[in-house]
Scaffold this motif. Structure first.
Motif, mmCIF file in Angstrom:
data_model
loop_
_atom_site.group_PDB
_atom_site.id
_atom_site.type_symbol
_atom_site.label_atom_id
_atom_site.label_comp_id
_atom_site.label_asym_id
_atom_site.label_seq_id
_atom_site.Cartn_x
_atom_site.Cartn_y
_atom_site.Cartn_z
ATOM 1 N N SER A 272 56.998 146.313 33.047
ATOM 2 C CA SER A 272 58.036 145.452 32.452
ATOM 3 C C SER A 272 58.553 144.486 33.510
ATOM 4 N N GLY A 273 58.688 144.997 34.751
ATOM 5 C CA GLY A 273 59.120 144.141 35.849
ATOM 6 C C GLY A 273 58.085 143.059 36.136
ATOM 7 N N THR A 274 56.796 143.415 36.083
ATOM 8 C CA THR A 274 55.733 142.414 36.290
ATOM 9 C C THR A 274 55.844 141.322 35.236
ATOM 10 N N ASN A 275 55.986 141.739 33.971
ATOM 11 C CA ASN A 275 56.046 140.763 32.875
ATOM 12 C C ASN A 275 57.256 139.847 33.004
ATOM 13 N N VAL A 276 58.410 140.432 33.322
ATOM 14 C CA VAL A 276 59.631 139.615 33.383
ATOM 15 C C VAL A 276 59.609 138.728 34.637
ATOM 16 N N ALA A 277 59.058 139.236 35.748
ATOM 17 C CA ALA A 277 58.926 138.385 36.953
ATOM 18 C C ALA A 277 58.074 137.161 36.619
ATOM 19 N N ALA A 278 56.981 137.370 35.892
ATOM 20 C CA ALA A 278 56.113 136.248 35.514
ATOM 21 C C ALA A 278 56.841 135.315 34.546
ATOM 22 N N ALA A 279 57.588 135.886 33.618
ATOM 23 C CA ALA A 279 58.341 135.055 32.660
ATOM 24 C C ALA A 279 59.372 134.208 33.391
ATOM 25 N N MET A 280 60.009 134.773 34.430
ATOM 26 C CA MET A 280 61.002 134.018 35.208
ATOM 27 C C MET A 280 60.340 132.841 35.915
ATOM 28 N N ARG A 281 59.127 133.057 36.434
ATOM 29 C CA ARG A 281 58.417 131.950 37.105
ATOM 30 C C ARG A 281 58.071 130.843 36.109
ATOM 31 N N VAL A 282 57.600 131.256 34.925
ATOM 32 C CA VAL A 282 57.233 130.257 33.907
ATOM 33 C C VAL A 282 58.488 129.475 33.505
ATOM 34 N N ALA A 283 59.611 130.195 33.342
ATOM 35 C CA ALA A 283 60.869 129.520 32.978
ATOM 36 C C ALA A 283 61.276 128.551 34.089
ATOM 37 N N ALA A 284 61.200 128.996 35.348
ATOM 38 C CA ALA A 284 61.642 128.168 36.477
ATOM 39 C C ALA A 284 60.766 126.935 36.659
ATOM 40 N N SER A 285 59.519 126.996 36.213
ATOM 41 C CA SER A 285 58.606 125.855 36.393
ATOM 42 C C SER A 285 59.072 124.636 35.597
ATOM 43 N N GLY A 286 59.892 124.880 34.586
ATOM 44 C CA GLY A 286 60.409 123.772 33.779
ATOM 45 C C GLY A 286 59.357 123.144 32.871
ATOM 46 N N GLN A 287 58.170 123.762 32.794
ATOM 47 C CA GLN A 287 57.085 123.153 32.000
ATOM 48 C C GLN A 287 57.087 123.590 30.542
ATOM 49 N N VAL A 288 57.982 124.522 30.211
ATOM 50 C CA VAL A 288 57.969 125.075 28.857
ATOM 51 C C VAL A 288 59.306 124.790 28.201
ATOM 52 N N SER A 289 59.243 124.272 26.991
ATOM 53 C CA SER A 289 60.516 124.124 26.282
ATOM 54 C C SER A 289 60.549 125.174 25.185
ATOM 55 N N GLY A 290 61.677 125.813 25.051
ATOM 56 C CA GLY A 290 61.777 126.886 24.062
ATOM 57 C C GLY A 290 61.741 128.218 24.759
ATOM 58 N N PRO A 291 62.194 129.262 24.095
ATOM 59 C CA PRO A 291 62.306 130.559 24.742
ATOM 60 C C PRO A 291 60.952 131.142 25.166
ATOM 61 N N ILE A 292 61.010 131.939 26.228
ATOM 62 C CA ILE A 292 59.818 132.655 26.684
ATOM 63 C C ILE A 292 59.946 134.092 26.205
ATOM 64 N N VAL A 293 58.891 134.575 25.563
ATOM 65 C CA VAL A 293 58.902 135.936 25.024
ATOM 66 C C VAL A 293 57.951 136.791 25.851
ATOM 67 N N THR A 294 58.405 138.002 26.182
ATOM 68 C CA THR A 294 57.503 138.959 26.829
ATOM 69 C C THR A 294 57.763 140.358 26.269
ATOM 70 N N VAL A 295 56.959 141.327 26.725
ATOM 71 C CA VAL A 295 57.109 142.692 26.219
ATOM 72 C C VAL A 295 57.543 143.623 27.347
ATOM 73 N N LEU A 296 58.306 144.645 26.980
ATOM 74 C CA LEU A 296 58.657 145.730 27.901
ATOM 75 C C LEU A 296 57.790 146.914 27.469
ATOM 76 N N PRO A 297 56.601 147.106 28.138
ATOM 77 C CA PRO A 297 55.611 148.018 27.566
ATOM 78 C C PRO A 297 56.008 149.491 27.549
ATOM 79 N N ASP A 298 56.738 149.978 28.579
ATOM 80 C CA ASP A 298 57.054 151.414 28.522
ATOM 81 C C ASP A 298 58.383 151.735 29.182
ATOM 82 N N SER A 299 58.701 153.030 29.160
ATOM 83 C CA SER A 299 60.037 153.500 29.500
ATOM 84 C C SER A 299 60.113 154.020 30.936
#
Ligand code: PMP
Length: 315
Positions: A272-299
């Motif tokens: 989940s940390g890997t996915n959200v770290a990657a989502a944060m980078r994609v968000a910070a790049s400013g290249q995407v408009s609209g929300p970024i969706v990711t999954v939290l695979p396990d507990s």
């Protein structure tokens, strides 16, 4: 009222990251797959694979199921096997946490631990599962190749995300173990709108990032995050669906996992940390408009024994 616990698989909440994402140019939304009854996203494919095999007549009550698993598919299959009266054998590489082993043992699963061997070795967990299936006539659920894996993510996970967001999504980010969730969700979202960007979150040390970018797998390195990345691309990872890759180190994955737990109250595991770290980078790049969706695979409870989970919180 549910007839059994299997009816509670899927239908997971989508939650906005309020604190972690607060300074980023777009929002990050996380699909809480850790809230499935077996504790992970893999409940969905466990049920889908068994339903599909029963419908095709290749799996009958009383048969033994076998799977090579990082642990979560095993837990999902254990719930399904219990409900359907099947025995389950799981082959798991030794890298995977003691917590996963004890979860499977508590569920009555027979667990075989293999060395952390490369795909070319007969001791590799997938090869051992295949051999035991052949020798004993056990049904190999085969999550790495079984098309029911990708299909159920198209039919359920992606459909839920489209409903929960109203279809307005800038990017979808996920790591790949079998590739089922990234390929299935990614394909359905792109069919909804071709401009939705699909990003693979890959651990530093995995060979998949280079394969997505160049068509040839990168060097096979070691890393501690469990359940994602691979030395060879699995058949269920569809390269044509992925637009780009973010490479995330163990340190970054575990740091973001601890932040998800502490700052957002999301009790999740390392990928989940890997996915959200990657989502944060994609968000910070400013290249995407609209929300970024990711999954939290396990507990988080799959990693209680791990040093990174027990690391003291910084003040
Ligand atoms: N995170 C964890 C902890 C997992 O166990 C898995 C499945 N191996 C994944 C992510 C990746 O899911 P998929 O198999 O759909 O690629």
């Amino acid at each position: 009222m549910s007839q059994d616990i299997l009816q509670q698989i899927g239908g997971t909440p989508l939650v906005r990251l309020r604190r972690i994402g607060s300074r980023l140019p777009c929002e990050i939304w996380v699909k809480c797959e850790h809230l499935n009854p077996g504790g992970s996203i893999k409940d969905r494919i466990a049920l889908a694979i068994v339903d599909d095999a029963e419908a095709r007549g290749v799996l009958r009550p009383g048969m033994t199921l076998i799977e090579g698993t990082a642990g979560n598919t095993g837990a999902g299959l254990a719930l399904v096997a219990a409900a359907r009266g099947c025995r389950l054998v799981c082959v798991m590489p030794e890298k995977m946490s003691i917590d996963k082993r004890s979860t499977l043992a508590a569920l009555g699963v027979e667990v075989i631990i293999t060395p952390n061997a490369p795909p070319s070795s007969p001791d590799n967990f997938r090869n051992v599962a295949e051999r035991l299936s052949r020798e004993n006539g056990w049904f190999l659920t085969d999550q790495f190749r079984n098309p029911a894996n990708v299909r159920i993510h198209q039919e359920t996970t992606a459909k839920e995300i489209l409903e929960q967001t109203g279809g307005s999504i800038g990017a979808f980010v996920a790591g790949a173990g079998t590739g089922g969730s990234s390929s299935g969700v990614g394909r359905r979202l792109k069919a909804h709108h071709k401009d939705i960007r699909v990003v693979l979150a890959d651990p530093v040390g995995s060979a998949l990032a280079a394969w997505v970018e160049t068509g040839s797998p990168g060097p096979d390195g070691s890393y501690a995050v469990e359940g994602i990345g691979a030395a060879e691309p699995p058949l269920n990872l569809h390269r044509d669906v992925i637009d780009s890759v973010e490479r995330i180190s163990d340190d970054e994955s575990f740091e973001v996992t601890r932040r998800l737990i502490r700052e957002e109250g999301l009790l999740v595991g390392g990928s989940s940390g890997t996915n959200v770290a990657a989502a944060m980078r994609v968000a910070a790049s400013g290249q995407v408009s609209g929300p970024i969706v990711t999954v939290l695979p396990d507990s988080w409870d799959r990693y209680r024994s791990k040093a990174w989970m027990q690391a003291p919180w910084p003040n």
